[in-house]
Design a protein around this motif. Structure first.
Motif, PDB file in Angstrom:
ATOM      1  N   GLU A 102      85.573  50.877  41.875  1.00 23.03           N
ATOM      2  CA  GLU A 102      84.478  50.488  42.358  1.00 23.03           C
ATOM      3  C   GLU A 102      83.829  51.442  42.374  1.00 23.03           C
ATOM      4  O   GLU A 102      82.295  50.625  42.728  1.00 23.03           O
ATOM      5  N   GLY A 103      83.659  52.383  41.665  1.00 19.78           N
ATOM      6  CA  GLY A 103      82.639  53.674  42.013  1.00 19.78           C
ATOM      7  C   GLY A 103      81.657  53.566  40.741  1.00 19.78           C
ATOM      8  O   GLY A 103      82.408  52.908  39.965  1.00 19.78           O
ATOM      9  N   TYR A 104      80.913  54.103  40.263  1.00 22.93           N
ATOM     10  CA  TYR A 104      79.762  54.276  38.971  1.00 22.93           C
ATOM     11  C   TYR A 104      79.041  54.874  39.198  1.00 22.93           C
ATOM     12  O   TYR A 104      78.716  55.566  40.491  1.00 22.93           O
ATOM     13  N   TYR A 105      78.308  55.885  38.251  1.00 20.15           N
ATOM     14  CA  TYR A 105      77.164  56.543  38.270  1.00 20.15           C
ATOM     15  C   TYR A 105      76.415  56.351  37.033  1.00 20.15           C
ATOM     16  O   TYR A 105      77.216  56.095  35.842  1.00 20.15           O
ATOM     17  N   VAL A 106      75.511  56.276  36.850  1.00 19.99           N
ATOM     18  CA  VAL A 106      74.378  56.040  36.095  1.00 19.99           C
ATOM     19  C   VAL A 106      72.858  56.761  36.281  1.00 19.99           C
ATOM     20  O   VAL A 106      72.702  57.328  37.122  1.00 19.99           O
ATOM     21  N   GLU A 107      72.494  57.325  34.853  1.00 20.75           N
ATOM     22  CA  GLU A 107      71.350  58.188  35.240  1.00 20.75           C
ATOM     23  C   GLU A 107      70.208  57.255  34.693  1.00 20.75           C
ATOM     24  O   GLU A 107      69.272  57.440  35.485  1.00 20.75           O
ATOM     25  N   MET A 122      80.209  42.296  42.163  1.00 19.50           N
ATOM     26  CA  MET A 122      79.839  43.639  42.815  1.00 19.50           C
ATOM     27  C   MET A 122      78.897  42.714  43.549  1.00 19.50           C
ATOM     28  O   MET A 122      78.480  42.965  43.984  1.00 19.50           O
ATOM     29  N   GLY A 123      79.251  43.793  45.135  1.00 19.63           N
ATOM     30  CA  GLY A 123      77.941  43.749  46.179  1.00 19.63           C
ATOM     31  C   GLY A 123      77.157  45.434  45.893  1.00 19.63           C
ATOM     32  O   GLY A 123      77.188  45.969  45.777  1.00 19.63           O
ATOM     33  N   LEU A 124      75.731  44.407  44.990  1.00 22.59           N
ATOM     34  CA  LEU A 124      74.724  45.842  44.666  1.00 22.59           C
ATOM     35  C   LEU A 124      74.230  46.064  45.372  1.00 22.59           C
ATOM     36  O   LEU A 124      73.732  47.364  45.318  1.00 22.59           O
ATOM     37  N   GLU A 125      73.953  45.938  46.500  1.00 18.54           N
ATOM     38  CA  GLU A 125      73.658  46.502  47.709  1.00 18.54           C
ATOM     39  C   GLU A 125      74.013  47.216  48.209  1.00 18.54           C
ATOM     40  O   GLU A 125      73.742  48.674  48.202  1.00 18.54           O
ATOM     41  N   SER A 126      75.232  47.578  48.424  1.00 18.19           N
ATOM     42  CA  SER A 126      76.747  48.514  49.104  1.00 18.19           C
ATOM     43  C   SER A 126      76.776  49.989  47.830  1.00 18.19           C
ATOM     44  O   SER A 126      76.211  50.701  47.669  1.00 18.19           O
ATOM     45  N   GLN A 127      76.803  48.919  46.778  1.00 15.80           N
ATOM     46  CA  GLN A 127      76.641  49.818  45.180  1.00 15.80           C
ATOM     47  C   GLN A 127      75.281  50.593  44.954  1.00 15.80           C
ATOM     48  O   GLN A 127      75.474  52.130  44.657  1.00 15.80           O
ATOM     49  N   LEU A 128      74.261  49.986  45.412  1.00 16.18           N
ATOM     50  CA  LEU A 128      73.078  50.326  45.448  1.00 16.18           C
ATOM     51  C   LEU A 128      73.061  52.160  45.815  1.00 16.18           C
ATOM     52  O   LEU A 128      71.854  52.889  45.997  1.00 16.18           O
ATOM     53  N   ASP A 129      73.330  51.622  47.612  1.00 10.98           N
ATOM     54  CA  ASP A 129      72.690  52.457  48.593  1.00 10.98           C
ATOM     55  C   ASP A 129      73.745  54.161  47.679  1.00 10.98           C
ATOM     56  O   ASP A 129      73.372  54.924  47.423  1.00 10.98           O
ATOM     57  N   SER A 130      75.174  53.392  47.404  1.00  6.47           N
ATOM     58  CA  SER A 130      75.836  55.067  46.778  1.00  6.47           C
ATOM     59  C   SER A 130      75.234  55.459  46.139  1.00  6.47           C
ATOM     60  O   SER A 130      75.303  56.545  45.611  1.00  6.47           O
ATOM     61  N   LEU A 131      74.769  54.526  45.424  1.00  3.38           N
ATOM     62  CA  LEU A 131      74.019  55.373  43.470  1.00  3.38           C
ATOM     63  C   LEU A 131      72.836  56.104  44.523  1.00  3.38           C
ATOM     64  O   LEU A 131      72.700  57.381  43.854  1.00  3.38           O
ATOM     65  N   GLU A 132      71.800  55.548  45.040  1.00  2.00           N
ATOM     66  CA  GLU A 132      71.306  56.853  45.494  1.00  2.00           C
ATOM     67  C   GLU A 132      71.586  58.271  46.215  1.00  2.00           C
ATOM     68  O   GLU A 132      70.867  59.350  46.069  1.00  2.00           O
ATOM     69  N   VAL A 133      72.831  58.081  47.021  1.00  2.00           N
ATOM     70  CA  VAL A 133      73.145  59.361  47.393  1.00  2.00           C
ATOM     71  C   VAL A 133      73.435  60.803  46.362  1.00  2.00           C
ATOM     72  O   VAL A 133      73.492  61.293  46.182  1.00  2.00           O
ATOM     73  N   ILE A 134      74.142  59.708  45.361  1.00  2.00           N
ATOM     74  CA  ILE A 134      74.928  60.284  43.828  1.00  2.00           C
ATOM     75  C   ILE A 134      73.517  61.020  43.340  1.00  2.00           C
ATOM     76  O   ILE A 134      73.438  62.337  42.712  1.00  2.00           O
ATOM     77  N   ILE A 135      72.529  60.014  42.904  1.00  2.00           N
ATOM     78  CA  ILE A 135      71.875  60.714  42.165  1.00  2.00           C
ATOM     79  C   ILE A 135      70.911  62.193  43.279  1.00  2.00           C
ATOM     80  O   ILE A 135      70.671  62.740  42.657  1.00  2.00           O
ATOM     81  N   LYS A 136      70.463  61.959  44.581  1.00  2.00           N
ATOM     82  CA  LYS A 136      69.682  62.584  45.240  1.00  2.00           C
ATOM     83  C   LYS A 136      71.182  63.837  45.386  1.00  2.00           C
ATOM     84  O   LYS A 136      70.446  65.417  44.887  1.00  2.00           O
ATOM     85  N   ASP A 137      72.400  64.037  45.196  1.00  2.00           N
ATOM     86  CA  ASP A 137      73.102  65.132  45.279  1.00  2.00           C
ATOM     87  C   ASP A 137      73.225  65.854  43.889  1.00  2.00           C
ATOM     88  O   ASP A 137      72.750  66.952  43.611  1.00  2.00           O
ATOM     89  N   LEU A 138      73.518  64.796  42.585  1.00  2.00           N
ATOM     90  CA  LEU A 138      73.322  65.691  41.317  1.00  2.00           C
ATOM     91  C   LEU A 138      71.669  66.301  40.975  1.00  2.00           C
ATOM     92  O   LEU A 138      71.693  67.191  40.564  1.00  2.00           O
ATOM     93  N   GLN A 139      70.732  66.267  41.972  1.00  3.36           N
ATOM     94  CA  GLN A 139      69.484  65.903  42.108  1.00  3.36           C
ATOM     95  C   GLN A 139      69.840  67.874  42.060  1.00  3.36           C
ATOM     96  O   GLN A 139      68.732  69.436  42.108  1.00  3.36           O
ATOM     97  N   ALA A 140      70.040  67.762  43.454  1.00  6.50           N
ATOM     98  CA  ALA A 140      70.073  69.427  44.112  1.00  6.50           C
ATOM     99  C   ALA A 140      70.665  69.960  43.960  1.00  6.50           C
ATOM    100  O   ALA A 140      70.756  71.295  43.131  1.00  6.50           O
ATOM    101  N   GLU A 141      72.177  69.202  42.801  1.00  7.99           N
ATOM    102  CA  GLU A 141      73.234  70.565  42.428  1.00  7.99           C
ATOM    103  C   GLU A 141      72.334  70.872  40.687  1.00  7.99           C
ATOM    104  O   GLU A 141      72.114  72.227  40.575  1.00  7.99           O
ATOM    105  N   THR A 142      71.442  69.945  40.492  1.00  4.90           N
ATOM    106  CA  THR A 142      70.322  70.588  38.854  1.00  4.90           C
ATOM    107  C   THR A 142      69.701  71.545  38.894  1.00  4.90           C
ATOM    108  O   THR A 142      69.377  72.644  38.984  1.00  4.90           O
ATOM    109  N   MET A 143      68.626  71.517  40.294  1.00  2.17           N
ATOM    110  CA  MET A 143      67.654  72.491  40.858  1.00  2.17           C
ATOM    111  C   MET A 143      68.452  73.694  41.226  1.00  2.17           C
ATOM    112  O   MET A 143      67.973  75.285  40.894  1.00  2.17           O
ATOM    113  N   PHE A 144      70.151  73.716  42.370  1.00  3.86           N
ATOM    114  CA  PHE A 144      70.799  74.956  41.866  1.00  3.86           C
ATOM    115  C   PHE A 144      70.580  75.523  40.949  1.00  3.86           C
ATOM    116  O   PHE A 144      70.720  76.924  40.761  1.00  3.86           O
TER     117      PHE A 144
END
Length: 156
Positions: A102-107, A122-144
């Motif tokens: 049920e999970g995914y990552y997209v750039e 699939m329920g898009l709203e919950s998937q999109l909320d999860s996507l925003e969290v994943i993208i923010k985590d990846l951006q923070a890791e990239t900066m680090f």
């Protein structure tokens, strides 16, 4: 064979995909279920080009699809959205898209991913909320890691 015919295979890695062979389970890069249906298609790292074969969407029991590190062009075909058994889809090229149940990552394929998820029911709203969290985590890791590399370069 429709998949092979839709692709440009410069290294001829699909050479043993033979239309005279009744059993695609013996072909390179394919794994089958006990009932003889194709469950895994691994085409990664072969410089395959052209558009992603729409015929892949007709492999009803496909569970794993890896198209990463090739030279595909165009969009991800909508036919892949109909693969209800697909648990794992990996594709890195112009886009990056991974399905893990049920999970995914997209750039960069937000619109395409939304359409595929919609087709999969699939329920898009919950998937999109999860996507925003994943993208923010990846951006923070990239900066680090960028800062860590810059600091390491100073010491050499």
């Amino acid at each position: 064979m429709a998949i092979k015919n839709e692709l440009n295979d410069p290294h001829n890695v699909l050479e043993n995909w033979d239309s005279n062979s009744i059993d695609p389970c013996s072909w390179r890069m394919i794994t089958c279920n006990l009932d003889g249906s194709v469950s895994v298609l691994l085409l990664q790292n072969n410089a395959i080009s052209d558009q992603i074969a729409t015929a892949i969407g007709s492999i009803e029991k496909l569970q794993t699809l890896d198209l990463s590190n090739n030279n595909f062009s165009g969009e991800i075909p909508n036919s892949l959205g109909g693969l209800k058994n697909l648990n794992y889809f990996l594709y890195f090229n112009k886009w990056c898209l991974v399905f893990l149940r049920e999970g995914y990552y997209v750039e960069k394929t937000f619109k395409q991913t939304a359409e595929i998820l919609k087709q999969r029911g699939m329920g898009l709203e919950s998937q999109l909320d999860s996507l925003e969290v994943i993208i923010k985590d990846l951006q923070a890791e990239t900066m680090f890691f960028g800062q860590t590399i810059a600091e390491a370069a100073v010491h050499f």
